[in-house]
Motif scaffolding. Structure first.
Motif, PDB file in Angstrom:
ATOM      1  N   LYS A   5      50.400  39.351  34.383  1.00 25.53           N
ATOM      2  CA  LYS A   5      51.120  40.088  33.350  1.00 25.53           C
ATOM      3  C   LYS A   5      51.937  39.072  32.568  1.00 25.53           C
ATOM      4  O   LYS A   5      52.831  38.425  33.107  1.00 25.53           O
ATOM      5  CB  LYS A   5      52.031  41.146  33.958  1.00 25.53           C
ATOM      6  CG  LYS A   5      52.720  41.989  32.908  1.00 25.53           C
ATOM      7  CD  LYS A   5      53.515  43.103  33.543  1.00 25.53           C
ATOM      8  CE  LYS A   5      54.156  43.963  32.473  1.00 25.53           C
ATOM      9  NZ  LYS A   5      54.936  45.045  33.065  1.00 25.53           N
ATOM     10  N   ASP A   8      54.557  39.116  27.025  1.00 18.86           N
ATOM     11  CA  ASP A   8      54.415  40.130  25.973  1.00 18.86           C
ATOM     12  C   ASP A   8      53.878  41.461  26.496  1.00 18.86           C
ATOM     13  O   ASP A   8      53.664  42.398  25.738  1.00 18.86           O
ATOM     14  CB  ASP A   8      53.538  39.605  24.833  1.00 18.86           C
ATOM     15  CG  ASP A   8      52.079  39.378  25.222  1.00 18.86           C
ATOM     16  OD1 ASP A   8      51.690  39.693  26.378  1.00 18.86           O
ATOM     17  OD2 ASP A   8      51.314  38.874  24.387  1.00 18.86           O
ATOM     18  N   SER A  10      50.920  41.936  27.940  1.00 17.52           N
ATOM     19  CA  SER A  10      49.466  41.946  28.068  1.00 17.52           C
ATOM     20  C   SER A  10      49.065  41.454  29.461  1.00 17.52           C
ATOM     21  O   SER A  10      49.845  40.801  30.157  1.00 17.52           O
ATOM     22  CB  SER A  10      48.813  41.085  26.984  1.00 17.52           C
ATOM     23  OG  SER A  10      49.196  39.733  27.112  1.00 17.52           O
ATOM     24  N   GLU A  12      45.884  39.601  31.821  1.00 18.99           N
ATOM     25  CA  GLU A  12      44.638  38.834  31.805  1.00 18.99           C
ATOM     26  C   GLU A  12      44.341  38.352  33.222  1.00 18.99           C
ATOM     27  O   GLU A  12      45.196  38.417  34.100  1.00 18.99           O
ATOM     28  CB  GLU A  12      44.721  37.659  30.843  1.00 18.99           C
ATOM     29  CG  GLU A  12      45.748  36.621  31.193  1.00 18.99           C
ATOM     30  CD  GLU A  12      45.817  35.486  30.169  1.00 18.99           C
ATOM     31  OE1 GLU A  12      46.018  34.348  30.622  1.00 18.99           O
ATOM     32  OE2 GLU A  12      45.682  35.718  28.965  1.00 18.99           O
TER      33      GLU A  12
END
Length: 84
Positions: A5, A8, A10, A12
């Motif tokens: 995490k 921002d 987001s 991935e």
């Protein structure tokens, strides 16, 4: 696979390559970067999600004890970018 995490919000996949790149850009040796990246990856392998700041802290802790010059270079870059 462990997810990351980012600041921002987001999410991935965890990528050891990103750690290797960050360490080498800060002046660290490729071999040391690979070693630290693997150690950090292994330390978070059992977690489903980890925050990017946790990864940063784990990398910096290892750099501080093994390569003070690269550690200081990383911190100087963070300060310049307002991350500290």
């Amino acid at each position: 696979m462990t997810k990351v995490k980012k600041a921002d919000g987001s999410v991935e996949d965890f990528k050891t390559e990103k750690i290797i790149t960050a360490i080498t850009k800060a002046g660290g040796a490729q071999d040391l970067a690979r070693q630290i990246a693997e150690e950090v990856a292994n330390s978070f392998a059992q977690k489903d999600m980890v925050e990017s700041k946790e990864i940063r802290n784990a990398v910096l802790a290892r750099l501080k004890s093994r390569d003070k010059k690269t550690y200081n270079s990383w911190l100087a870059y963070d300060k310049q970018k307002g991350k500290q």
